[in-house]
Design a protein around this motif. Structure first.
Motif, mmCIF file in Angstrom:
data_model
loop_
_atom_site.group_PDB
_atom_site.id
_atom_site.type_symbol
_atom_site.label_atom_id
_atom_site.label_comp_id
_atom_site.label_asym_id
_atom_site.label_seq_id
_atom_site.Cartn_x
_atom_site.Cartn_y
_atom_site.Cartn_z
ATOM 1 N N GLU A 1 -2.635 -47.075 7.858
ATOM 2 C CA GLU A 1 -3.636 -46.564 8.792
ATOM 3 C C GLU A 1 -3.707 -47.520 9.962
ATOM 4 O O GLU A 1 -3.861 -48.732 9.774
ATOM 5 C CB GLU A 1 -5.007 -46.491 8.110
ATOM 6 N N PRO A 2 -3.606 -47.021 11.171
ATOM 7 C CA PRO A 2 -3.656 -47.915 12.338
ATOM 8 C C PRO A 2 -4.958 -48.697 12.410
ATOM 9 O O PRO A 2 -4.965 -49.857 12.787
ATOM 10 C CB PRO A 2 -3.506 -46.958 13.533
ATOM 11 N N VAL A 3 -6.069 -48.098 11.970
ATOM 12 C CA VAL A 3 -7.371 -48.790 12.022
ATOM 13 C C VAL A 3 -7.355 -49.975 11.065
ATOM 14 O O VAL A 3 -7.737 -51.080 11.418
ATOM 15 C CB VAL A 3 -8.516 -47.811 11.660
ATOM 16 N N GLY A 4 -6.870 -49.739 9.832
ATOM 17 C CA GLY A 4 -6.837 -50.793 8.821
ATOM 18 C C GLY A 4 -5.937 -51.942 9.246
ATOM 19 O O GLY A 4 -6.268 -53.112 9.079
ATOM 20 N N THR A 5 -4.799 -51.620 9.854
ATOM 21 C CA THR A 5 -3.853 -52.643 10.274
ATOM 22 C C THR A 5 -4.456 -53.539 11.358
ATOM 23 O O THR A 5 -4.350 -54.756 11.307
ATOM 24 C CB THR A 5 -2.571 -51.977 10.811
ATOM 25 N N GLU A 6 -5.137 -52.904 12.292
ATOM 26 C CA GLU A 6 -5.730 -53.683 13.393
ATOM 27 C C GLU A 6 -6.800 -54.638 12.897
ATOM 28 O O GLU A 6 -6.768 -55.826 13.161
ATOM 29 C CB GLU A 6 -6.348 -52.728 14.429
ATOM 30 N N SER A 7 -7.730 -54.097 12.102
ATOM 31 C CA SER A 7 -8.838 -54.944 11.637
ATOM 32 C C SER A 7 -8.295 -56.032 10.717
ATOM 33 O O SER A 7 -8.744 -57.168 10.742
ATOM 34 C CB SER A 7 -9.876 -54.096 10.915
ATOM 35 N N GLY A 8 -7.284 -55.684 9.898
ATOM 36 C CA GLY A 8 -6.710 -56.663 8.981
ATOM 37 C C GLY A 8 -6.054 -57.802 9.739
ATOM 38 O O GLY A 8 -6.233 -58.967 9.408
ATOM 39 N N GLY A 9 -5.309 -57.463 10.765
ATOM 40 C CA GLY A 9 -4.637 -58.486 11.549
ATOM 41 C C GLY A 9 -5.614 -59.444 12.195
ATOM 42 O O GLY A 9 -5.451 -60.658 12.124
ATOM 43 N N ALA A 10 -6.676 -58.886 12.759
ATOM 44 C CA ALA A 10 -7.689 -59.718 13.413
ATOM 45 C C ALA A 10 -8.377 -60.612 12.393
ATOM 46 O O ALA A 10 -8.613 -61.793 12.629
ATOM 47 C CB ALA A 10 -8.709 -58.828 14.111
ATOM 48 N N GLU A 11 -8.635 -60.024 11.250
ATOM 49 C CA GLU A 11 -9.324 -60.757 10.193
ATOM 50 C C GLU A 11 -8.509 -61.990 9.778
ATOM 51 O O GLU A 11 -9.012 -63.100 9.743
ATOM 52 C CB GLU A 11 -9.450 -59.813 9.001
ATOM 53 N N PHE A 12 -7.216 -61.757 9.489
ATOM 54 C CA PHE A 12 -6.392 -62.852 9.002
ATOM 55 C C PHE A 12 -6.070 -63.849 10.110
ATOM 56 O O PHE A 12 -6.135 -65.048 9.889
ATOM 57 C CB PHE A 12 -5.104 -62.295 8.374
ATOM 58 N N GLY A 13 -5.743 -63.300 11.282
ATOM 59 C CA GLY A 13 -5.440 -64.194 12.397
ATOM 60 C C GLY A 13 -6.619 -65.083 12.726
ATOM 61 O O GLY A 13 -6.475 -66.278 12.949
ATOM 62 N N GLY A 14 -7.819 -64.482 12.701
ATOM 63 C CA GLY A 14 -9.032 -65.241 13.028
ATOM 64 C C GLY A 14 -9.319 -66.313 11.999
ATOM 65 O O GLY A 14 -9.741 -67.409 12.329
ATOM 66 N N ALA A 15 -9.065 -65.983 10.741
ATOM 67 C CA ALA A 15 -9.418 -66.927 9.681
ATOM 68 C C ALA A 15 -8.502 -68.146 9.697
ATOM 69 O O ALA A 15 -8.920 -69.247 9.395
ATOM 70 C CB ALA A 15 -9.321 -66.232 8.317
ATOM 71 N N SER B 1 -4.569 -47.369 1.280
ATOM 72 C CA SER B 1 -4.047 -47.908 2.541
ATOM 73 C C SER B 1 -3.460 -49.295 2.320
ATOM 74 O O SER B 1 -3.896 -50.046 1.453
ATOM 75 C CB SER B 1 -5.166 -47.963 3.586
ATOM 76 N N VAL B 2 -2.460 -49.613 3.075
ATOM 77 C CA VAL B 2 -1.812 -50.932 2.998
ATOM 78 C C VAL B 2 -1.764 -51.528 4.392
ATOM 79 O O VAL B 2 -1.962 -50.833 5.382
ATOM 80 C CB VAL B 2 -0.369 -50.824 2.434
ATOM 81 N N ARG B 3 -1.546 -52.833 4.437
ATOM 82 C CA ARG B 3 -1.371 -53.472 5.745
ATOM 83 C C ARG B 3 -0.137 -54.364 5.703
ATOM 84 O O ARG B 3 0.235 -54.865 4.648
ATOM 85 C CB ARG B 3 -2.622 -54.262 6.120
ATOM 86 N N GLU B 4 0.475 -54.533 6.836
ATOM 87 C CA GLU B 4 1.696 -55.322 6.892
ATOM 88 C C GLU B 4 1.369 -56.810 6.891
ATOM 89 O O GLU B 4 0.336 -57.222 7.423
ATOM 90 C CB GLU B 4 2.471 -54.991 8.164
ATOM 91 N N TYR B 5 2.240 -57.595 6.294
ATOM 92 C CA TYR B 5 2.106 -59.042 6.388
ATOM 93 C C TYR B 5 3.476 -59.672 6.319
ATOM 94 O O TYR B 5 4.417 -59.076 5.795
ATOM 95 C CB TYR B 5 1.193 -59.589 5.293
ATOM 96 N N ASP B 6 3.573 -60.865 6.865
ATOM 97 C CA ASP B 6 4.842 -61.584 6.923
ATOM 98 C C ASP B 6 4.697 -62.851 6.088
ATOM 99 O O ASP B 6 3.987 -63.778 6.466
ATOM 100 C CB ASP B 6 5.165 -61.911 8.386
ATOM 101 N N LYS C 1 5.729 -66.127 7.801
ATOM 102 C CA LYS C 1 4.762 -66.541 8.824
ATOM 103 C C LYS C 1 3.531 -67.159 8.160
ATOM 104 O O LYS C 1 3.043 -68.214 8.584
ATOM 105 C CB LYS C 1 4.360 -65.306 9.641
ATOM 106 N N GLU C 2 3.049 -66.511 7.096
ATOM 107 C CA GLU C 2 1.869 -67.041 6.407
ATOM 108 C C GLU C 2 2.167 -68.394 5.775
ATOM 109 O O GLU C 2 1.318 -69.286 5.774
ATOM 110 C CB GLU C 2 1.395 -66.049 5.345
ATOM 111 N N LEU C 3 3.376 -68.562 5.240
ATOM 112 C CA LEU C 3 3.770 -69.841 4.636
ATOM 113 C C LEU C 3 3.788 -70.941 5.693
ATOM 114 O O LEU C 3 3.253 -72.036 5.472
ATOM 115 C CB LEU C 3 5.155 -69.708 3.995
ATOM 116 N N ILE C 4 4.371 -70.625 6.868
ATOM 117 C CA ILE C 4 4.464 -71.633 7.931
ATOM 118 C C ILE C 4 3.064 -72.011 8.420
ATOM 119 O O ILE C 4 2.742 -73.196 8.563
ATOM 120 C CB ILE C 4 5.348 -71.101 9.084
ATOM 121 N N ILE C 5 2.203 -71.003 8.637
ATOM 122 C CA ILE C 5 0.842 -71.293 9.093
ATOM 123 C C ILE C 5 0.121 -72.144 8.042
ATOM 124 O O ILE C 5 -0.548 -73.127 8.379
ATOM 125 C CB ILE C 5 0.070 -69.982 9.361
ATOM 126 N N GLY C 6 0.304 -71.781 6.767
ATOM 127 C CA GLY C 6 -0.347 -72.535 5.696
ATOM 128 C C GLY C 6 0.098 -73.987 5.668
ATOM 129 O O GLY C 6 -0.731 -74.899 5.582
#
Lengths: 166, 64
Positions: free
Chosen positions: A150-164, B24-29, B32-37
């Motif tokens: 879902e484009p909505v889930g991907t966006e919020s997830g990215g911001a969440e992880f990037g921010g943290a 729903s799933v989300r993409e992750y690398d 990238k996460e290992l390097i940031i960690g």
């Protein structure tokens, strides 16, 4: 920072802190559910091997601490009958264990652990139920492709992880 | 409506935890996460060892 030894020491401290935090989090998430028991077991093995690696590290300080630890430990190791193969009074042998064998063992088990996570996927949350809207909505159909992003889930997830992280 | 939560047993069963995830799933690398960690923990350890590390005093010998 005063020396590499301090850096090395705190690196190991954080290694164990994060490992124990991970252990507790996965325990309370019951992350072994749904046929993921081997993932849990490889995690336990990596923890145990890490403790042995830490033990050999303590012995390699070559100070009064390590002498004390070695000569207390030799009795326990002799009592269980492994003293001939794992001799805590032999610094050269301990160097091999600490620098080569045990790091390789920890690395191998951790790679296996991560691969198992990749194979089985992460466990869903404890309160995830069959009646959840997203699961009802995304039932695998023969006509639809398996990925359901879902484009909505991907966006919020990215911001969440990037921010943290940053 | 009552919700049927998944069991905490390690055994494979016919429940949400055992079936492949269809939500729903989300993409992750992972790389990238290992390097940031590694970078974040490296900075953290560097800071902590700078603050709490013991002073590096030269050893006393007959020459000194």
């Amino acid at each position: 920072m005063n020396s590499f030894a301090d850096f090395f020491w705190y690196m190991i401290e954080f290694f164990f802190i994060f490992m124990v935090v991970h252990l507790w989090l996965k325990f309370w998430m019951a992350a072994w559910r749904g046929g993921r028991v081997l993932t849990w077991i490889t995690g336990v093995i990596s923890f145990v091997v890490s403790i042995v690696a830490a033990f050999t590290g303590y012995l390699l300080q070559t100070n009064f601490d390590s002498q004390w630890i070695a000569f207390e430990a030799k009795d326990a190791l002799n009592a269980v009958g492994v003293g001939a193969w794992f001799n805590v009074a032999n610094v050269g042998q301990l160097f091999t264990w600490h620098v080569t064998l045990l790091p390789l063992a920890v690395g191998a088990v951790v790679v296996l652990h991560v691969l198992l996570v990749r194979v089985h996927g992460v466990a869903p949350p404890l309160d995830a139920a069959e009646s959840d809207a997203q699961l009802l909505h995304n039932r695998p159909e023969a006509t639809e492709p398996p990925e359901a992003t879902e484009p909505v889930g991907t966006e919020s997830g990215g911001a969440e992880f990037g921010g943290a992280v940053q | 409506m009552t919700r049927k939560n998944s069991s905490t047993s390690w055994r494979k069963a016919d429940d949400v935890a055992s079936r492949p995830w269809t939500g729903s799933v989300r993409e992750y690398d992972l790389i990238k996460e290992l390097i940031i960690g590694v970078v974040v923990v490296g900075v953290l350890v560097f800071g902590v060892s700078a603050i709490f590390g013991s002073p590096d005093e030269p050893s006393v010998s007959l020459k000194t």
